[in-house]
Write a protein that holds these residues in place. Sequence first.
Motif, PDB file in Angstrom:
ATOM      1  N   ARG A 265       0.827  -1.210   0.000  1.00  0.00           N
ATOM      2  CA  ARG A 265       0.000   0.000   0.000  1.00  0.00           C
ATOM      3  C   ARG A 265       0.861   1.260   0.000  1.00  0.00           C
ATOM      4  NH1 ARG A 265      -5.215   0.853   0.621  1.00  0.00           N
ATOM      5  NH2 ARG A 265      -5.560  -1.371   1.006  1.00  0.00           N
ATOM      6  N   GLU A 266       1.978   1.235   0.751  1.00  0.00           N
ATOM      7  CA  GLU A 266       2.841   2.418   0.784  1.00  0.00           C
ATOM      8  C   GLU A 266       3.523   2.666  -0.560  1.00  0.00           C
ATOM      9  OE1 GLU A 266       5.491   1.628   3.948  1.00  0.00           O
ATOM     10  OE2 GLU A 266       3.992   1.976   5.550  1.00  0.00           O
ATOM     11  N   ASN A 267       3.824   1.597  -1.302  1.00  0.00           N
ATOM     12  CA  ASN A 267       4.505   1.732  -2.584  1.00  0.00           C
ATOM     13  C   ASN A 267       3.545   1.742  -3.780  1.00  0.00           C
ATOM     14  OD1 ASN A 267       6.952   1.663  -1.186  1.00  0.00           O
ATOM     15  ND2 ASN A 267       7.129  -0.566  -1.380  1.00  0.00           N
ATOM     16  N   ALA A 268       2.262   1.782  -3.506  1.00  0.00           N
ATOM     17  CA  ALA A 268       1.281   1.687  -4.605  1.00  0.00           C
ATOM     18  C   ALA A 268       1.232   2.958  -5.443  1.00  0.00           C
ATOM     19  CB  ALA A 268      -0.105   1.384  -4.040  1.00  0.00           C
ATOM     20  N   GLY A 269       1.523   4.085  -4.836  1.00  0.00           N
ATOM     21  CA  GLY A 269       1.452   5.347  -5.581  1.00  0.00           C
ATOM     22  C   GLY A 269       0.017   5.684  -5.957  1.00  0.00           C
ATOM     23  N   ASN A 270      -0.232   5.854  -7.268  1.00  0.00           N
ATOM     24  CA  ASN A 270      -1.566   6.215  -7.756  1.00  0.00           C
ATOM     25  C   ASN A 270      -2.397   5.002  -8.178  1.00  0.00           C
ATOM     26  OD1 ASN A 270      -1.003   8.972  -7.422  1.00  0.00           O
ATOM     27  ND2 ASN A 270      -0.013   9.072  -9.452  1.00  0.00           N
ATOM     28  N   ALA A 271      -1.959   3.791  -7.773  1.00  0.00           N
ATOM     29  CA  ALA A 271      -2.711   2.590  -8.154  1.00  0.00           C
ATOM     30  C   ALA A 271      -4.069   2.591  -7.473  1.00  0.00           C
ATOM     31  CB  ALA A 271      -1.921   1.348  -7.762  1.00  0.00           C
ATOM     32  N   SER A 272      -5.024   1.974  -8.140  1.00  0.00           N
ATOM     33  CA  SER A 272      -6.376   1.893  -7.606  1.00  0.00           C
ATOM     34  C   SER A 272      -6.434   0.890  -6.456  1.00  0.00           C
ATOM     35  CB  SER A 272      -7.358   1.480  -8.702  1.00  0.00           C
ATOM     36  OG  SER A 272      -7.030   0.192  -9.187  1.00  0.00           O
ATOM     37  N   GLU A 273      -7.509   0.989  -5.691  1.00  0.00           N
ATOM     38  CA  GLU A 273      -7.687   0.072  -4.566  1.00  0.00           C
ATOM     39  C   GLU A 273      -7.791  -1.374  -5.042  1.00  0.00           C
ATOM     40  OE1 GLU A 273      -7.975  -1.048  -0.618  1.00  0.00           O
ATOM     41  OE2 GLU A 273      -7.477   0.909  -1.485  1.00  0.00           O
ATOM     42  N   LYS A 274      -8.393  -1.559  -6.206  1.00  0.00           N
ATOM     43  CA  LYS A 274      -8.525  -2.910  -6.743  1.00  0.00           C
ATOM     44  C   LYS A 274      -7.159  -3.509  -7.076  1.00  0.00           C
ATOM     45  CE  LYS A 274     -10.935  -5.527 -10.340  1.00  0.00           C
ATOM     46  NZ  LYS A 274     -11.876  -5.436 -11.496  1.00  0.00           N
ATOM     47  N   ASP A 275      -6.261  -2.707  -7.661  1.00  0.00           N
ATOM     48  CA  ASP A 275      -4.915  -3.196  -7.970  1.00  0.00           C
ATOM     49  C   ASP A 275      -4.125  -3.496  -6.701  1.00  0.00           C
ATOM     50  OD1 ASP A 275      -5.398  -3.014 -10.675  1.00  0.00           O
ATOM     51  OD2 ASP A 275      -4.564  -0.981 -10.844  1.00  0.00           O
ATOM     52  N   ILE A 276      -4.315  -2.646  -5.701  1.00  0.00           N
ATOM     53  CA  ILE A 276      -3.607  -2.881  -4.431  1.00  0.00           C
ATOM     54  C   ILE A 276      -4.049  -4.205  -3.814  1.00  0.00           C
ATOM     55  CG2 ILE A 276      -3.315  -2.038  -2.082  1.00  0.00           C
ATOM     56  CD1 ILE A 276      -3.507   0.801  -3.180  1.00  0.00           C
ATOM     57  N   GLN A 277      -5.355  -4.438  -3.790  1.00  0.00           N
ATOM     58  CA  GLN A 277      -5.865  -5.679  -3.219  1.00  0.00           C
ATOM     59  C   GLN A 277      -5.408  -6.902  -4.022  1.00  0.00           C
ATOM     60  OE1 GLN A 277     -10.100  -5.258  -2.851  1.00  0.00           O
ATOM     61  NE2 GLN A 277      -9.956  -3.709  -1.216  1.00  0.00           N
ATOM     62  N   ARG A 278      -5.320  -6.745  -5.350  1.00  0.00           N
ATOM     63  CA  ARG A 278      -4.864  -7.856  -6.182  1.00  0.00           C
ATOM     64  C   ARG A 278      -3.397  -8.189  -5.881  1.00  0.00           C
ATOM     65  NH1 ARG A 278      -2.002  -7.853 -10.544  1.00  0.00           N
ATOM     66  NH2 ARG A 278      -2.231  -5.586 -10.793  1.00  0.00           N
ATOM     67  N   GLN A 279      -2.547  -7.171  -5.716  1.00  0.00           N
ATOM     68  CA  GLN A 279      -1.153  -7.418  -5.392  1.00  0.00           C
ATOM     69  C   GLN A 279      -1.011  -8.054  -3.999  1.00  0.00           C
ATOM     70  OE1 GLN A 279       1.164  -3.850  -5.875  1.00  0.00           O
ATOM     71  NE2 GLN A 279       0.322  -3.397  -7.900  1.00  0.00           N
ATOM     72  N   GLN A 280      -1.809  -7.597  -3.084  1.00  0.00           N
ATOM     73  CA  GLN A 280      -1.757  -8.188  -1.742  1.00  0.00           C
ATOM     74  C   GLN A 280      -2.182  -9.651  -1.769  1.00  0.00           C
ATOM     75  OE1 GLN A 280      -4.292  -5.528   0.469  1.00  0.00           O
ATOM     76  NE2 GLN A 280      -2.619  -4.088   0.948  1.00  0.00           N
TER      77      GLN A 280
END
Length: 279
Positions: free
Chosen positions: A171-186
């Motif tokens: 989440r700290e390194n996500a930058g401008n990524a959407s919440e959906k992309d963050i959850q997918r990476q997690q």
Amino acid sequence: MEPAQPNPALQPYGKPAQPFVPPPLRRPGATSTKVWGILLLVFGVIGVIQLASSVAMSLSGITGTEMMPGLDDQTKRELDQFYKTMIDDMVGRWTFWAYVVSEFVIALISIWAGVRLAIRPKAQGRKLALARGLIVLLFLPVYGYENVSLLDGISEQQQQIMRSMNDRTIRENAGNASEKDIQRQQEEARKVMDSMAPVMKGVNYGAIIFTAVIILVVNGLLLFFMSRPAVREYLEAVEREGDHAIPQFDPSMGLMLGPPPGPTDPSQAPGSPADDKPL
């Protein structure tokens, strides 16, 4: 004319040969007694040190997060809570206290048996060594249960902490990524960690099984050697007569020789005129 008779006094073989007297040897069973006595002393001292450090760390509440400068405050709080939960669960099990008491008793018996076998041999040392081996085998299931429970708790808590740290890092390194992309990476990172969990658990269980096998082998050998008649007879003889060598024992023949030869009559001593008389 009769041929001249050789003078025995001038012949190197004219005197009777002195029988070979081997150097004195130790009694059978002495080597096993000394070796196992030293090993039991080492086992006992190591056991006392390990038990004291384990109990001190368990009851002191020290987590060691202060010595981890690379962790953020939230991770340190989670680690502190993890250690507190693990210790509370551990001291709440009766098997933990049975394990602690058994380790303490085994360490004391090991030291005392080592003293009675290696330093001051007594028949009591053999009985203590046998008792030590039987106690270890009796409490081996408790040892296995406690170590498996401890590893399971540590593995579960570590996975939770790693997931939490990984989620925050993404989440700290996500930058401008959407919440959906963050959850997918997690989710992808969690799947990778979950796939490695069985491997690590198998390694931990394998280490426990290997250690249990070593314990079985060592204590089985201890019981075998301490139950040998030679060890029992050696300790009984030492307690009765003292630790001295077997006199006049020939190991090559397995026979006891007579007393060392000596002149019983001064006139028959080596080099006396009686030895120089011609036959």
